[in-house]
Structure formats: C-alpha cells, structure tokens
Enzyme design. Structure first.
Site, PDB file in Angstrom:
ATOM      1  N   CYS A   1      54.947  12.746   5.116  1.00  0.00           N
ATOM      2  CA  CYS A   1      55.743  11.694   4.490  1.00  0.00           C
ATOM      3  C   CYS A   1      56.446  10.875   5.563  1.00  0.00           C
ATOM      4  O   CYS A   1      56.935  11.439   6.545  1.00  0.00           O
ATOM      5  CB  CYS A   1      56.771  12.339   3.563  1.00  0.00           C
ATOM      6  SG  CYS A   1      57.819  11.158   2.724  1.00  0.00           S
TER       7      CYS A   1
ATOM      8  N   HIS B   1      52.707  11.892  -5.244  1.00  0.00           N
ATOM      9  CA  HIS B   1      53.669  11.929  -4.132  1.00  0.00           C
ATOM     10  C   HIS B   1      54.628  10.740  -4.241  1.00  0.00           C
ATOM     11  O   HIS B   1      55.843  10.898  -4.107  1.00  0.00           O
ATOM     12  CB  HIS B   1      52.897  11.908  -2.805  1.00  0.00           C
ATOM     13  CG  HIS B   1      53.750  11.907  -1.577  1.00  0.00           C
ATOM     14  ND1 HIS B   1      53.728  12.917  -0.633  1.00  0.00           N
ATOM     15  CD2 HIS B   1      54.656  11.004  -1.102  1.00  0.00           C
ATOM     16  CE1 HIS B   1      54.586  12.634   0.338  1.00  0.00           C
ATOM     17  NE2 HIS B   1      55.153  11.473   0.083  1.00  0.00           N
ATOM     18  N   GLU B   2      54.069   9.540  -4.488  1.00  0.00           N
ATOM     19  CA  GLU B   2      54.901   8.336  -4.539  1.00  0.00           C
ATOM     20  C   GLU B   2      55.765   8.303  -5.798  1.00  0.00           C
ATOM     21  O   GLU B   2      56.942   7.925  -5.747  1.00  0.00           O
ATOM     22  CB  GLU B   2      54.040   7.074  -4.440  1.00  0.00           C
ATOM     23  CG  GLU B   2      53.200   6.963  -3.168  1.00  0.00           C
ATOM     24  CD  GLU B   2      53.973   7.158  -1.870  1.00  0.00           C
ATOM     25  OE1 GLU B   2      55.198   6.926  -1.831  1.00  0.00           O
ATOM     26  OE2 GLU B   2      53.347   7.576  -0.875  1.00  0.00           O
TER      27      GLU B   2
ATOM     28  N   HIS C   1      58.776  10.304  -5.356  1.00  0.00           N
ATOM     29  CA  HIS C   1      59.844   9.613  -4.616  1.00  0.00           C
ATOM     30  C   HIS C   1      60.766   8.840  -5.569  1.00  0.00           C
ATOM     31  O   HIS C   1      61.960   8.741  -5.331  1.00  0.00           O
ATOM     32  CB  HIS C   1      59.247   8.616  -3.612  1.00  0.00           C
ATOM     33  CG  HIS C   1      58.913   9.211  -2.279  1.00  0.00           C
ATOM     34  ND1 HIS C   1      59.853   9.830  -1.485  1.00  0.00           N
ATOM     35  CD2 HIS C   1      57.750   9.252  -1.587  1.00  0.00           C
ATOM     36  CE1 HIS C   1      59.264  10.235  -0.356  1.00  0.00           C
ATOM     37  NE2 HIS C   1      57.991   9.905  -0.399  1.00  0.00           N
TER      38      HIS C   1
HETATM   39 NI    NI Z   1      56.550  10.246   1.086  1.00  0.00          NI
END
Ligand code: NI
Length: 191
Positions: free
Chosen positions: A116, A160-161, A164
């Site tokens: 990341c 993953h995004e 966030h």
């Molecule tokens: Ni990331």
C-alpha cells in the site's frame, strides 16, 4: 506538475486512514473533479518507469482519496488484466461512491500478500478477499453509474481501495497467529 507524489501521500498511522469517508454528492464540484484527475494522473504515470523515477511516484495499482487527505468516497484503479495466456490489457476505473453489492463465497489472495502507498512498514501474510465481487459505483471515466463484475486481481484491488474508504487497511485482514495459513479452497493469485 504532480500534486501527488511519494512525499505527499498520507502515511499510516494517520487518523485520516482510519476514518469512514463521506459519500460524494452530484453534480460533482470542481474540487472533486480535480481530485479525480489528480488521482488518475498519479496512478497512470506511476506505472511508467521513467515518469515514476523522475517525479518521485511510487508505482501503484490504485489510490483512494483518504491517501491524499480527502475523506470522500473516491478511488482510481489501473491494472493490467489478463485476457489470455500472457496477454494483458490495461483497464482503468475512476470510481465514486463504490459499493460491493454481492460477492462469491470463495476467497482469493495474492500469493505474496499486499502492499500500500500509505504503508511503508512490511506486513507479511495472506490477505483473504472475496474472489468475485459485483460493485455499484459512479464511474468518472464513463460519466455514468455502472455495475462492475470483477474477479481475481481486479477484485482484490477494488476491495483494497474500497476498504480505504471505510478506514480499513490491508493488514487488518492478515491472520496474526499464522499469516500464511490457508486451506485449499483459497484461490492463490500469482502477482
Ligand atoms: Ni492502499
């Protein structure tokens, strides 16, 4: 000119990375448009070795707005998607207010774990994710609402995004006692 580079990306532990982001309202403000354009430019160019070196860009498959200090549900993803044996096409998504609307029971994980832009510390271990997902979002590139069906690498990067945007980081998913443990049902994605 780059508004985003290695030195400006928000780093863990920063409370902004642990905040649930606000939905974006329409029509998009000029500020929101600028954010999407900055993130697109960053991710596209970070994948070009020369530009990355010259402008201090850490290579990425994606970036989310909280990583540049903007706590809104916006993210950009650019990956090479395998379309045949050793055949790849670059696909791009610039997503606003993305939601996972359904997912497979089967899980998958990248062979060597995840990384990341906001995490320089190494966190080793498998990050189990849904193998396939269906995402509803507004796609800034197509200028319309879309439903995206993703699997394998694209599904992993999207999760993953989207994490966030909910204040979740990849290492939250790693099994602390046994980081590489998995059963045979987990699909391992080479990357
Ligand atoms: Ni990331």
């Amino acid at each position: 000119m780059y508004n985003i580079n290695r030195d400006t990306i928000v780093q863990d532990p920063n409370p902004g990375l642990r905040t649930k982001c606000e939905p974006v309202t329409f029509p998009l403000s000029q500020e929101d448009i600028n954010t999407m354009e900055d993130m697109l430019k960053y991710v596209r160019d970070s994948r070009d070795e020369e530009l990355a070196e010259k402008y201090n860009l850490q290579p990425a498959n994606g970036i989310a707005a909280p990583q540049i200090g903007i706590l809104k549900q916006m993210t950009v993803i650019v990956i090479d998607q395998e379309v045949g044996e050793d055949e790849y096409v670059q696909v791009e998504y610039a997503l606003i207010n993305p939601r996972i609307i359904s997912h497979s029971k089967k899980q998958s994980a990248l062979e060597y774990g995840e990384g990341c832009l906001s995490i320089q510390q190494v966190h080793e271990g498998l990050v189990p994710r849904h193998w396939r997902i269906k995402v509803h979002a507004y796609d800034y590139l197509q200028k319309k609402e879309v439903i995206i069906e993703a699997k394998d690498l694209l599904s992993i990067v999207m999760q993953h995004e989207i994490d966030h945007l909910n204040g979740i980081l990849f290492y939250d998913h790693i099994n602390k006692e046994n980081p590489w443990a998995h059963d045979s049902s987990l699909k391992i994605i080479e990357y």
